[in-house]
Design an enzyme around this catalytic site. Sequence first.
Site, mmCIF file in Angstrom:
data_model
loop_
_atom_site.group_PDB
_atom_site.id
_atom_site.type_symbol
_atom_site.label_atom_id
_atom_site.label_comp_id
_atom_site.label_asym_id
_atom_site.label_seq_id
_atom_site.Cartn_x
_atom_site.Cartn_y
_atom_site.Cartn_z
ATOM 1 N N ASP A 1 0.861 -1.189 0.000
ATOM 2 C CA ASP A 1 0.000 0.000 0.000
ATOM 3 C C ASP A 1 0.890 1.228 0.000
ATOM 4 O O ASP A 1 2.002 1.193 0.524
ATOM 5 C CB ASP A 1 -0.943 0.019 1.209
ATOM 6 N N CYS B 1 -19.992 0.479 -1.905
ATOM 7 C CA CYS B 1 -20.194 -0.234 -3.175
ATOM 8 C C CYS B 1 -21.494 0.090 -3.898
ATOM 9 O O CYS B 1 -21.473 0.585 -5.019
ATOM 10 C CB CYS B 1 -20.089 -1.736 -2.927
HETATM 11 N N1 LIG Z 1 -15.225 -2.790 0.386
HETATM 12 C C1 LIG Z 1 -15.887 -3.802 -0.126
HETATM 13 O O1 LIG Z 1 -16.700 -4.424 0.540
HETATM 14 C C2 LIG Z 1 -15.669 -4.243 -1.544
HETATM 15 C C3 LIG Z 1 -16.152 -5.501 -1.949
HETATM 16 C C4 LIG Z 1 -15.945 -5.916 -3.266
HETATM 17 C C5 LIG Z 1 -15.259 -5.086 -4.160
HETATM 18 N N2 LIG Z 1 -14.802 -3.868 -3.736
HETATM 19 C C6 LIG Z 1 -14.038 -3.066 -4.697
HETATM 20 O O2 LIG Z 1 -12.654 -3.297 -4.423
HETATM 21 C C7 LIG Z 1 -11.884 -2.105 -4.630
HETATM 22 C C8 LIG Z 1 -11.164 -1.726 -3.356
HETATM 23 O O3 LIG Z 1 -12.134 -1.395 -2.385
HETATM 24 P P1 LIG Z 1 -11.746 -1.219 -0.839
HETATM 25 O O4 LIG Z 1 -13.020 -1.016 -0.106
HETATM 26 O O5 LIG Z 1 -10.827 -2.299 -0.450
HETATM 27 O O6 LIG Z 1 -10.937 0.174 -0.920
HETATM 28 P P2 LIG Z 1 -10.062 0.864 0.222
HETATM 29 O O7 LIG Z 1 -10.169 2.312 -0.009
HETATM 30 O O8 LIG Z 1 -10.412 0.287 1.550
HETATM 31 O O9 LIG Z 1 -8.567 0.369 -0.120
HETATM 32 C C9 LIG Z 1 -7.867 0.720 -1.277
HETATM 33 C C10 LIG Z 1 -6.389 0.839 -0.900
HETATM 34 O O10 LIG Z 1 -5.601 0.980 -2.082
HETATM 35 C C11 LIG Z 1 -4.482 1.809 -1.765
HETATM 36 N N3 LIG Z 1 -3.878 2.284 -3.016
HETATM 37 C C12 LIG Z 1 -4.341 3.197 -3.906
HETATM 38 N N4 LIG Z 1 -3.508 3.299 -4.950
HETATM 39 C C13 LIG Z 1 -2.502 2.423 -4.748
HETATM 40 C C14 LIG Z 1 -1.352 2.043 -5.495
HETATM 41 N N5 LIG Z 1 -1.090 2.566 -6.696
HETATM 42 N N6 LIG Z 1 -0.523 1.107 -4.966
HETATM 43 C C15 LIG Z 1 -0.784 0.551 -3.775
HETATM 44 N N7 LIG Z 1 -1.873 0.860 -3.034
HETATM 45 C C16 LIG Z 1 -2.719 1.780 -3.509
HETATM 46 C C17 LIG Z 1 -5.085 2.881 -0.893
HETATM 47 O O11 LIG Z 1 -4.091 3.546 -0.131
HETATM 48 C C18 LIG Z 1 -6.051 2.050 -0.032
HETATM 49 O O12 LIG Z 1 -5.442 1.609 1.168
HETATM 50 C C19 LIG Z 1 -12.898 -1.083 -5.136
HETATM 51 O O13 LIG Z 1 -12.913 -1.115 -6.537
HETATM 52 C C20 LIG Z 1 -14.218 -1.584 -4.595
HETATM 53 O O14 LIG Z 1 -15.312 -1.163 -5.363
HETATM 54 C C21 LIG Z 1 -14.976 -3.438 -2.458
HETATM 55 O O1 LIG Z 2 -32.161 -6.319 2.585
HETATM 56 C C1 LIG Z 2 -31.283 -5.453 2.698
HETATM 57 C C2 LIG Z 2 -29.894 -5.719 2.602
HETATM 58 C C3 LIG Z 2 -28.998 -4.667 2.712
HETATM 59 N N1 LIG Z 2 -29.439 -3.407 2.934
HETATM 60 C C4 LIG Z 2 -28.470 -2.296 3.013
HETATM 61 O O2 LIG Z 2 -27.639 -2.345 1.868
HETATM 62 C C5 LIG Z 2 -26.351 -1.836 2.147
HETATM 63 C C6 LIG Z 2 -25.275 -2.781 1.649
HETATM 64 O O3 LIG Z 2 -25.286 -3.970 2.405
HETATM 65 P P1 LIG Z 2 -24.401 -5.244 2.034
HETATM 66 O O4 LIG Z 2 -24.639 -5.612 0.634
HETATM 67 O O5 LIG Z 2 -24.643 -6.262 3.063
HETATM 68 O O6 LIG Z 2 -22.937 -4.657 2.262
HETATM 69 P P2 LIG Z 2 -21.654 -4.386 1.350
HETATM 70 O O7 LIG Z 2 -20.487 -4.712 2.209
HETATM 71 O O8 LIG Z 2 -21.772 -3.019 0.768
HETATM 72 O O9 LIG Z 2 -21.673 -5.484 0.182
HETATM 73 C C7 LIG Z 2 -22.164 -5.236 -1.147
HETATM 74 O O10 LIG Z 2 -21.183 -4.586 -1.934
HETATM 75 C C8 LIG Z 2 -19.914 -5.304 -2.037
HETATM 76 C C9 LIG Z 2 -18.956 -4.415 -2.791
HETATM 77 O O11 LIG Z 2 -19.136 -4.454 -4.158
HETATM 78 C C10 LIG Z 2 -20.167 -6.645 -2.724
HETATM 79 O O12 LIG Z 2 -18.935 -7.337 -2.848
HETATM 80 C C11 LIG Z 2 -21.184 -7.444 -1.910
HETATM 81 O O13 LIG Z 2 -21.461 -8.663 -2.574
HETATM 82 C C12 LIG Z 2 -22.468 -6.605 -1.774
HETATM 83 O O14 LIG Z 2 -23.429 -7.280 -0.956
HETATM 84 C C13 LIG Z 2 -26.318 -1.605 3.672
HETATM 85 O O15 LIG Z 2 -26.503 -0.217 3.929
HETATM 86 C C14 LIG Z 2 -27.497 -2.406 4.187
HETATM 87 O O16 LIG Z 2 -28.056 -1.850 5.362
HETATM 88 C C15 LIG Z 2 -30.795 -3.128 3.037
HETATM 89 O O17 LIG Z 2 -31.207 -1.972 3.233
HETATM 90 N N2 LIG Z 2 -31.674 -4.182 2.925
#
Ligand SMILES: NC(=O)c1ccc[n+]([C@@H]2O[C@H](COP(=O)([O-])OP(=O)(O)OC[C@H]3O[C@@H](n4cnc5c(N)ncnc54)[C@H](O)[C@@H]3O)[C@@H](O)[C@H]2O)c1
Ligand SMILES: O=c1ccn([C@@H]2O[C@H](COP(=O)(O)OP(=O)(O)O[C@H]3O[C@H](CO)[C@@H](O)[C@H](O)[C@H]3O)[C@@H](O)[C@H]2O)c(=O)[nH]1
EC number: 1.1.1.22
Length: 440
Positions: free
Chosen positions: A30, A266
């Site tokens: 990172d 997301c």
């Molecule tokens: N948070 C989730 O639940 C979730 C789930 C599925 C997919 N995603 C996707 O995954 C991606 C990451 O999401 P996140 O929530 O982990 O983000 P985050 O902001 O928590 O983490 C991203 C990290 O990348 C680092 N970074 C940025 N540029 C960099 C570089 N060039 N080299 C090294 N590090 C670098 C940042 O400093 C940061 O720590 C997004 O595209 C998001 O949409 C998120």
């Molecule tokens: O029946 C429901 C379910 C969820 N929520 C709301 O929806 C939001 C998202 O919830 P959830 O999907 O559980 O959390 P995330 O961690 O944002 O996960 C979503 O977004 C991620 C990032 O892309 C994906 O990887 C996951 O599959 C997808 O569920 C929250 O505010 C919840 O309170 C509702 O209001 N009603």
Amino acid sequence: MKVTVVGTGYVGLVSGTCLADVGNDVLCLDLDTDKIRILNEGGIPIYEPGLEAMVRKNEAAGRLRFTTDIEAAVAHGQIQFIAVGTPPDEDGSADLQYVVAAARNIGRYMKDYKVVVDKSTVPVGTADKVRAAIAEELKARSAGIPFSVVSNPEFLKEGAAVDDFMKPDRIVVGAEDAKAIELMRQLYAPFQRNHERLIMMDVKSAELTKYAANAMLATRISFMNELANLAEKLGADIELVRQGIGSDPRIGYHFLYPGCGYGGSCFPKDVQALIRTASEAGQGLKVLQAVEEANEAQKHVLTQKIVKRFGTDLSGMTFALWGLAFKPNTDDMREAPSLVLIEELLKRGARVRAYDPVAIHEAKRILGEDKRIVFAQSPIDALVGADTLAISTEWKEFRSPDWDAIKAALKHPVVFDGRNLYDPQHPRKAGLEYFAIGRK
Ligand SMILES: NC(=O)c1ccc[n+]([C@@H]2O[C@H](COP(=O)([O-])OP(=O)(O)OC[C@H]3O[C@@H](n4cnc5c(N)ncnc54)[C@H](O)[C@@H]3O)[C@@H](O)[C@H]2O)c1
Ligand SMILES: O=c1ccn([C@@H]2O[C@H](COP(=O)(O)OP(=O)(O)O[C@H]3O[C@H](CO)[C@@H](O)[C@H](O)[C@H]3O)[C@@H](O)[C@H]2O)c(=O)[nH]1
């Protein structure tokens, strides 16, 4: 296998740790020096159940390390995951600057064959941009090193991230050359011992699958939220309707819970980005546009109920608020409905006394010093001196409250429940007024 994870946020840290847990040698990179320092000093920068113990276990076993050294990170893994942020740009499209910068770094320092795996959520066509950025860097140093670019979107949910990664419903891999396909199969073999979970496809379909999944889930929620508002007007109870339709296996019970809107890092940004991708492709996504509008409106529903009950001027009132995080089991407050509610209450002159089991430090960071917001030590502490109670996150510990104690503590015994946590009879029997979303 030797794996590098670029970006040690929610996705990168969870993915890296889980991949180390099945025996891979993982190096997480990172650019945020604080994040890496915290990890290297034995701390953890995010709250995610089960993650800290797993990080420490794999670190101790020498399979998981953290660095800010880009060159070392590129040298380490034959598989290079990109798991950096893709925040919304001003026009709603996904900002790809971090993805492209990560790709450039790989191109700049790689010395042998790499599979570059895009785990960030990115619009269709991004793999081509990643490929072009790497090729440009290789060309600049006249290096003809082969590489593959793969799309492997992540579906984990915050709060259940470790479980989601270790026991995935499916692993989507978009890959188009035999060597990359073989390496991805090898990497994910430990996660599909009893069931075939790998769904192999072309890169663009994999990129679109991620947005399609989030858009579908967001659609279900907005649909239910609008129906809940309607049920209220018609004198029906949305909780009974939810059970009535969820029992149809074609519909199912998941993601049908109405509330004060979806938040998180997301759904809001991915719905917007898909709308943007479609419009760039010359197509409207009318359903999804409505999903987003409905969600923006839904974040104001609790305020509307409060204003209906107490009027627009709330000066002199203190609102106890249970829940700050956008959902339970996380300290993440990105796009949290609680932030909209707090802003609306403060705007109308009220004060807030908020409690959340883990998100208070994050709330302090986002909201800053504001004398009108006090953070409480417990749900009961939040009620001290409060006029009324509002709930915006469905934490388990809020589910079975002592209604008599709540009634005794509040100056106006009214509860505004943004997550439909209770049988309305219970607070009402204790003499409280109870307002929820679409309930009788
Ligand atoms: N948070 C989730 O639940 C979730 C789930 C599925 C997919 N995603 C996707 O995954 C991606 C990451 O999401 P996140 O929530 O982990 O983000 P985050 O902001 O928590 O983490 C991203 C990290 O990348 C680092 N970074 C940025 N540029 C960099 C570089 N060039 N080299 C090294 N590090 C670098 C940042 O400093 C940061 O720590 C997004 O595209 C998001 O949409 C998120
Ligand atoms: O029946 C429901 C379910 C969820 N929520 C709301 O929806 C939001 C998202 O919830 P959830 O999907 O559980 O959390 P995330 O961690 O944002 O996960 C979503 O977004 C991620 C990032 O892309 C994906 O990887 C996951 O599959 C997808 O569920 C929250 O505010 C919840 O309170 C509702 O209001 N009603």
